[in-house]
Design a protein around this motif. Structure first.
Motif, PDB file in Angstrom:
ATOM      1  N   ASN A 297      -5.337   6.029   1.145  1.00 49.55           N
ATOM      2  CA  ASN A 297      -4.484   4.851   1.024  1.00 49.55           C
ATOM      3  C   ASN A 297      -4.961   3.996  -0.136  1.00 49.55           C
ATOM      4  O   ASN A 297      -6.150   3.699  -0.251  1.00 49.55           O
ATOM      5  N   VAL A 298      -4.036   3.619  -0.978  1.00 45.55           N
ATOM      6  CA  VAL A 298      -4.310   2.734  -2.105  1.00 45.55           C
ATOM      7  C   VAL A 298      -3.459   1.488  -1.925  1.00 45.55           C
ATOM      8  O   VAL A 298      -2.240   1.594  -1.708  1.00 45.55           O
ATOM      9  N   SER A 299      -4.071   0.322  -1.997  1.00 45.80           N
ATOM     10  CA  SER A 299      -3.339  -0.916  -1.717  1.00 45.80           C
ATOM     11  C   SER A 299      -3.650  -1.993  -2.747  1.00 45.80           C
ATOM     12  O   SER A 299      -4.788  -2.103  -3.226  1.00 45.80           O
ATOM     13  N   PHE A 300      -2.632  -2.754  -3.043  1.00 43.99           N
ATOM     14  CA  PHE A 300      -2.797  -4.018  -3.766  1.00 43.99           C
ATOM     15  C   PHE A 300      -2.905  -5.112  -2.717  1.00 43.99           C
ATOM     16  O   PHE A 300      -2.088  -5.176  -1.786  1.00 43.99           O
ATOM     17  N   VAL A 301      -3.905  -5.973  -2.835  1.00 50.58           N
ATOM     18  CA  VAL A 301      -4.147  -6.979  -1.793  1.00 50.58           C
ATOM     19  C   VAL A 301      -4.344  -8.351  -2.428  1.00 50.58           C
ATOM     20  O   VAL A 301      -4.788  -8.474  -3.579  1.00 50.58           O
ATOM     21  N   GLY A 302      -4.018  -9.364  -1.671  1.00 46.06           N
ATOM     22  CA  GLY A 302      -4.219 -10.734  -2.131  1.00 46.06           C
ATOM     23  C   GLY A 302      -4.362 -11.668  -0.953  1.00 46.06           C
ATOM     24  O   GLY A 302      -3.781 -11.450   0.115  1.00 46.06           O
ATOM     25  N   SER A 303      -5.145 -12.721  -1.118  1.00 45.52           N
ATOM     26  CA  SER A 303      -5.309 -13.725  -0.060  1.00 45.52           C
ATOM     27  C   SER A 303      -5.287 -15.113  -0.677  1.00 45.52           C
ATOM     28  O   SER A 303      -5.713 -15.313  -1.822  1.00 45.52           O
ATOM     29  N   ASN A 304      -4.744 -16.048   0.108  1.00 47.16           N
ATOM     30  CA  ASN A 304      -4.669 -17.448  -0.327  1.00 47.16           C
ATOM     31  C   ASN A 304      -3.950 -17.546  -1.679  1.00 47.16           C
ATOM     32  O   ASN A 304      -4.426 -18.198  -2.603  1.00 47.16           O
ATOM     33  N   LEU A 305      -2.800 -16.930  -1.773  1.00 47.76           N
ATOM     34  CA  LEU A 305      -2.189 -16.690  -3.079  1.00 47.76           C
ATOM     35  C   LEU A 305      -1.423 -17.870  -3.652  1.00 47.76           C
ATOM     36  O   LEU A 305      -1.495 -18.136  -4.855  1.00 47.76           O
ATOM     37  N   TYR A 306      -0.669 -18.579  -2.800  1.00 45.13           N
ATOM     38  CA  TYR A 306       0.235 -19.566  -3.389  1.00 45.13           C
ATOM     39  C   TYR A 306       0.513 -20.683  -2.388  1.00 45.13           C
ATOM     40  O   TYR A 306       0.712 -20.434  -1.204  1.00 45.13           O
ATOM     41  N   MET A 307       0.528 -21.914  -2.899  1.00 41.58           N
ATOM     42  CA  MET A 307       0.895 -23.078  -2.102  1.00 41.58           C
ATOM     43  C   MET A 307       2.374 -23.393  -2.329  1.00 41.58           C
ATOM     44  O   MET A 307       2.778 -23.766  -3.429  1.00 41.58           O
ATOM     45  N   PHE A 308       3.177 -23.241  -1.279  1.00 43.29           N
ATOM     46  CA  PHE A 308       4.581 -23.631  -1.385  1.00 43.29           C
ATOM     47  C   PHE A 308       4.738 -25.147  -1.268  1.00 43.29           C
ATOM     48  O   PHE A 308       5.655 -25.724  -1.852  1.00 43.29           O
TER      49      PHE A 308
ATOM     50  N   GLY B 242       0.805  -1.217   0.000  1.00 45.86           N
ATOM     51  CA  GLY B 242       0.000   0.000   0.000  1.00 45.86           C
ATOM     52  C   GLY B 242       0.834   1.262   0.000  1.00 45.86           C
ATOM     53  O   GLY B 242       2.045   1.254   0.265  1.00 45.86           O
ATOM     54  N   TYR B 243       0.155   2.355  -0.292  1.00 44.57           N
ATOM     55  CA  TYR B 243       0.816   3.662  -0.305  1.00 44.57           C
ATOM     56  C   TYR B 243      -0.157   4.707   0.219  1.00 44.57           C
ATOM     57  O   TYR B 243      -1.314   4.775  -0.219  1.00 44.57           O
ATOM     58  N   ASP B 244       0.306   5.495   1.186  1.00 45.20           N
ATOM     59  CA  ASP B 244      -0.475   6.614   1.700  1.00 45.20           C
ATOM     60  C   ASP B 244      -0.224   7.830   0.816  1.00 45.20           C
ATOM     61  O   ASP B 244       0.833   8.474   0.909  1.00 45.20           O
ATOM     62  N   VAL B 245      -1.168   8.105  -0.050  1.00 48.18           N
ATOM     63  CA  VAL B 245      -1.035   9.225  -0.980  1.00 48.18           C
ATOM     64  C   VAL B 245      -1.125  10.538  -0.200  1.00 48.18           C
ATOM     65  O   VAL B 245      -2.056  10.720   0.594  1.00 48.18           O
ATOM     66  N   PRO B 246      -0.190  11.463  -0.377  1.00 45.50           N
ATOM     67  CA  PRO B 246      -0.237  12.741   0.362  1.00 45.50           C
ATOM     68  C   PRO B 246      -1.336  13.650  -0.160  1.00 45.50           C
ATOM     69  O   PRO B 246      -1.084  14.744  -0.678  1.00 45.50           O
ATOM     70  N   VAL B 247      -2.580  13.188  -0.017  1.00 43.63           N
ATOM     71  CA  VAL B 247      -3.712  13.897  -0.589  1.00 43.63           C
ATOM     72  C   VAL B 247      -3.943  15.240   0.086  1.00 43.63           C
ATOM     73  O   VAL B 247      -4.518  16.170  -0.503  1.00 43.63           O
ATOM     74  N   ALA B 248      -3.490  15.391   1.340  1.00 41.66           N
ATOM     75  CA  ALA B 248      -3.691  16.650   2.061  1.00 41.66           C
ATOM     76  C   ALA B 248      -2.953  17.813   1.398  1.00 41.66           C
ATOM     77  O   ALA B 248      -3.303  18.978   1.610  1.00 41.66           O
ATOM     78  N   ASN B 249      -1.955  17.494   0.587  1.00 42.32           N
ATOM     79  CA  ASN B 249      -1.230  18.554  -0.123  1.00 42.32           C
ATOM     80  C   ASN B 249      -2.094  19.211  -1.195  1.00 42.32           C
ATOM     81  O   ASN B 249      -1.809  20.338  -1.621  1.00 42.32           O
ATOM     82  N   TRP B 250      -3.123  18.492  -1.654  1.00 38.74           N
ATOM     83  CA  TRP B 250      -3.961  18.994  -2.748  1.00 38.74           C
ATOM     84  C   TRP B 250      -5.365  19.339  -2.286  1.00 38.74           C
ATOM     85  O   TRP B 250      -6.029  20.153  -2.868  1.00 38.74           O
TER      86      TRP B 250
END
Length: 974
Positions: free
Chosen positions: A923-934, A907-915
């Motif tokens: 906050n914008v995040s890439f998320v994943g669950s149950n992704l891979y079996m090792f 994720g990334y906290d976009v400094p939206v308060a500047n604008w």
């Protein structure tokens, strides 16, 4: 320097009642009546320059930092400091829980808390969740954890769970799945009886405490949350596409090798699942009045077409404070529609014809699943293969025209009134109304298999209304005596819970008009109907006392007495559940804090909790047949008692390296008595069965969590390692019982809990509740598989079941990490299960049909390898995996050990308060669950459960696969 340090330590000891040395940097003068005690003035004057010197020489005289005494929510919603607990409670924030949007948010407890086993349902998005804490304890009762929302037990009417080889369609989610995850402030988990003792007859299985959000004082805040996840199957069986049909029109794939491999792949049937969740909440308030309002929605489609789940939530909460009075009112509403939630089984399961379809045939012709019937003047099912003894239909017809639709509406209103009588003494009253309305419909169109419908179709409707009224009164006291030496915290309370349940169902084959799904079109001569209702009331009184000595030693004592509904007709009118716990802060008692180990606590506790008897165990009811009551078949037993679990636990809590590392360890041993058995009786008794108390189930284990939290410049890193181990044992079942009427004796040394024909769960004294028994192939005198000497075939050993192992793991391990740097965040969770076995009837039947990659590999090798020799593959697999019972289960046992990447967030906290001046956080995040079996040797996900009940675990009978989910989330705060 030695002399100065000695003077400093002496003065510190002399003036301990005046100066509070929590840190060498922060010194406070304590006064009495605003004046220092004159007799100690000289000591103060002497100490001040010493302290000044010590501030400059921190390496010499710095005291070790003391761990922050956090406050957690415990039983009855009471808040307690972690250092005062004689048991372990882990609290997870709603923000941590909702990093990855999930309709079944309780699944996120998996890997985060020691001592619990979490299994999601194979029915897909919105399905039930199985949560078992410290092992299964009840042979015939419920073993799932109890949910408590804002201090009040939640009404939860579990749906029917699939058992056997046919059922599994039309599943539904559990009660907790109706909550909006974004309304959750925190979740506390009470894994052991010592922590849950104040819940008495509901505390045996552990408690999940959910605390919801309130409005904030003198602050306006608006949160917008949106998440989108895309899903695909995580683990699928391995199919073959190189061998054709046995013969034209056959559904078996034992034909010749194809010149060109078939392009058919069952994975093409699955669509990309998608779930979109949105929530908006407003929190505002003044000093005396705070309000919280939220709206939430989840709209999703599963990986199988027409498997949909939609949920809409509305929440309102208002807290008003005036002088000594606080009034907290909340209202929650949820609307849910579930469609075609299929977990496993033969009936109405598109995976059966899909997985077994012969690779050499043309699957595309089945995709035109309906064709116009000129005689009937509507579209009818196209399926030229018949049911093959496996209830087969066209998989597309099943998804489009065999509909299972569930509608749910839930209303919950709760009010809490607290009045402060004086400093340290208050009285609280709580009341809640929780109403749940459900409508379950089945609609099977005309030309559905005649196993399930007439030529015109089938329609059934099942309505369920359940309602809970709950009220309790608590008196709380918190006082200190003897100049803050002795602390006393006490709670005295009483509660009453009233539950009502009404169910009515009617349905059957359609009569005159095809596809008219109404009661009037149901054939009244063959229709089936059912109606049931009950009302039960439980009353309780309870008390809790905590004594502390200088906040170093804590003694906790609780007591609860329940009057459960079944007890009204029993000789045992009530049940008493006590607990006692002792905790000592070792580093404070012996004044031995160091930077390496600033905190150490030892604790131990004993508790007794229970599980209520079945509702009609004593007062039996009679069915009406043609308006005439059916004769009672169960012998009344007025001596029946609730189950009772007696538990010991002991633990250690450490903090190391200036509180950067925390280690919590708990060892426990529980014994559960008064299990419920219903043996058969002889006709001479006048009854068929009787419910008895007997037996004992033991659980013992270890829970451990290691947590690390530190900063490296701008980089913040927190990490946790969770370990859980449990051993379950059936110590005793039903010893000899004498029928007082006939004098006959009855006993049970083992119980068959049922299964699939080649798989069973059986209870035997000395075994465990997760034990799996499987059928076998015939063996010779040396124990090797018997192979006929002339035709080289194997033989199924009829009615011979052998112990294969337990579905329970040896232990579980998980490792989670979170990193933050300059607004960038990275988190991941690795989880592992070690030990236990599972059985795949899916793989067995695929082998028998020649549809599996294993059967193709054997043919490529010239045959199946048995006892080191090659024998004909077809004859072997059609015996070992053949029939609806799936042949010899012993040949399809797999290790349940698996290691997976359970979660990943970037994720990334976009400094939206500047604008934008109005925005506080984006906050914008890439998320994943149950992704891979090792690591995973089973042909399916071993953590998936077709049933969230006690039994039918560790078995795959055409289960819907688990989901791998990837997506993104956006969180905006104003």
């Amino acid at each position: 320097m030695f002399i100065i340090k000695t003077i400093y330590m002496i003065v510190k000891k002399v003036t301990s009642n005046i100066l509070n040395f929590k840190s060498i940097k922060h010194i406070r003068l304590r006064s009495k009546g605003g004046l220092c005690i004159l007799s100690q003035l000289f000591a103060i004057l002497l100490l001040l320059p010493v302290c000044s010197f010590a501030q400059d020489r921190k390496t010499l005289d710095d005291e070790p930092s003391i761990p922050k005494d956090t406050v957690v929510v415990s039983a009855l919603g009471l808040k307690k400091t972690t250092r005062s607990l004689t048991y372990n409670v882990l609290e997870i924030s709603g923000e941590e829980l909702n990093k990855i949007p999930d309709a079944g948010f309780v699944n996120k407890l998996n890997g985060r808390i020691a001592g619990i086993a979490v299994n999601g349902s194979a029915s897909g998005i919105g399905g039930s969740t199985r949560i078992v804490m410290r092992g299964t304890k009840s042979i015939s009762g419920n073993n799932n954890a109890v949910y408590v929302v804002d201090g009040i037990p939640m009404l939860n009417i579990p749906g029917n769970q699939p058992e056997g080889i046919y059922t599994g369609s039309g599943q539904t989610g559990d009660g907790i799945s109706s909550l909006n995850p974004d309304d959750i402030e925190s979740i506390s988990v009470l894994t052991g009886p010592a922590a849950a003792a104040l819940y008495g007859s509901s505390g045996a299985n552990g408690i999940v405490l959910v605390t919801t959000k309130k409005g904030q004082k003198e602050k306006l805040s608006i949160h917008l949350v949106s998440g989108t996840l895309f899903s695909s199957p995580l683990v699928l069986p391995k199919f073959q596409n190189t061998y054709g049909q046995s013969e034209s029109g056959s559904y078996y794939s034992w034909g010749d090798k194809l010149t060109t491999p078939s392009s058919y792949s069952p994975s093409d049937f699955f669509q990309t699942g998608a779930r979109v969740s949105n929530a908006v909440s407003l929190s505002t308030g003044s000093k005396h009045n705070q309000t919280y309002i939220s709206f939430g929605s989840v709209n999703s489609q599963g990986i199988i077409h027409n498997n949909d789940y939609n949920r809409y939530n509305f929440t309102l909460r208002n807290t008003f404070t005036k002088s000594k009075l606080t009034l907290d009112f909340g209202f929650m509403y949820s609307n849910i529609k579930e469609q075609n939630m299929i977990s496993q089984g033969l009936n109405f399961n598109p995976l059966v014809p899909l997985y077994l379809f012969p690779a050499g045939d043309d699957f595309s012709k089945t995709q035109i699943y309906q064709r116009y019937d000129a005689v009937r003047n509507f579209q009818t099912q196209f399926w030229p293969y018949g049911d093959q003894g496996f209830s087969m239909q066209n998989p597309y017809w099943i998804t489009e025209h065999n509909m299972f639709i569930n509608h749910k509406d839930r209303y919950a209103a709760q009010a809490t009134l607290t009045y402060s009588l004086s400093k340290g003494f208050d009285i609280t009253g709580r009341a809640k109304m929780d109403k749940n309305d459900e409508l379950h419909e089945k609609k099977h169109s005309a030309s559905t298999s005649t196993l399930f419908a007439s030529e015109n179709g089938y329609y059934a409707s099942d309505e369920i209304e359940s309602e809970q009224w709950y009220a309790e009164v608590l008196m709380n006291m918190h006082k200190h005596y003897m100049n803050q030496t002795i602390g006393l915290t006490a709670t005295l309370g009483s509660s009453i819970e009233n539950n009502t349940y009404n169910q009515s169902a009617y349905g059957g084959n359609l009569d005159a008009t095809a596809n008219l799904f109404t009661f009037s079109n149901v054939n009244a001569l063959t229709a089936e109907s059912s109606q049931s209702e009950y009302r039960k009331e439980k009353q309780a009184v309870f008390a809790s006392t905590q004594l502390d000595y200088k906040k170093r030693v804590y003694l906790n004592i609780t007591a609860r007495n329940d009057w459960a509904p079944v007890s009204a007709r029993s000789k045992h009118k009530s049940a008493f559940y006590p607990s006692i716990g002792l905790a000592g802060i070792i580093t404070d008692i012996f004044d031995c804090q160091t930077d390496m180990m600033p905190f150490m606590k030892m604790r131990m506790a004993y508790a007794e909790v229970g599980n209520e008897a079945p509702l009609f165990a004593i007062l039996t009811t009679s069915k009406l047949i043609d308006s005439i009551p059916e004769a009672q078949t169960r012998m009344p037993n007025p001596n029946l008692k609730p189950e009772r679990t007696k538990s010991w636990e002991t633990g250690l809590n450490f903090a190391f390296f200036k509180n950067r590392v925390k280690l919590d360890i708990t060892a426990y041993h529980s014994k559960t008595y008064n299990q419920f058995f219903e043996p058969s009786l002889s006709a001479a008794s006048g009854y068929k069965t009787v419910i008895l108390n007997a037996g004992r189930i033991d659980n013992k284990g270890i829970e451990a969590s290691l947590r690390y939290d530190s900063k490296f410049g701008k980089l913040k890193w927190d990490s946790y390692l969770i370990f859980s181990l449990n051993r379950n044992k059936v110590v005793e079942l039903l010893p000899e019982w004498t029928n007082p009427t006939t004098g006959e004796t009855t006993s049970l040394a083992e119980i068959d809990m049922g299964g699939t024909g080649s798989y069973k769960m059986m209870l035997k004294e000395g075994g465990s509740m997760g034990d799996i028994y499987v059928s076998t192939l015939k063996t010779d005198e040396h124990g090797a598989i018997y192979v006929h000497p002339s035709d080289h075939t194997v033989t199924l050993e009829a009615d011979n079941f052998v112990y294969a192992g337990s579905s329970d793991p040896k232990f579980n391990l998980s490792w989670g990490n979170n990193f933050r740097w300059n607004g960038i965040s990275l988190g991941f969770l690795l989880s592992a299960r070690f030990g236990g076995i599972v059985v795949s009837n899916t793989q067995a039947i695929m082998d028998a049909f020649g549809a599996s990659q294993a059967s193709a590999n054997a043919r490529d090798a010239g045959g199946a390898l048995v006892n080191g020799s090659i024998i004909p593959a077809k004859a072997y697999y059609q015996t070992a995996g053949g029939g609806t019972t799936a042949g010899a289960g012993a040949m399809y046992c797999y290790s349940a050990t698996n290691v997976r990447l359970g979660e990943l967030t970037v994720g990334y906290d976009v400094p939206v308060a500047n604008w934008c001046k109005f925005a506080k956080r984006l906050n914008v995040s890439f998320v994943g669950s149950n992704l891979y079996m090792f690591y995973n040797k089973a042909p399916f996900d071993p953590e998936l459960a077709s049933s969230t009940g006690t039994y039918y675990q560790g078995i795959d009978y055409f289960m819907q696969p688990s989901l791998r989910s990837l997506g993104f989330s956006v969180k905006l705060q104003f």
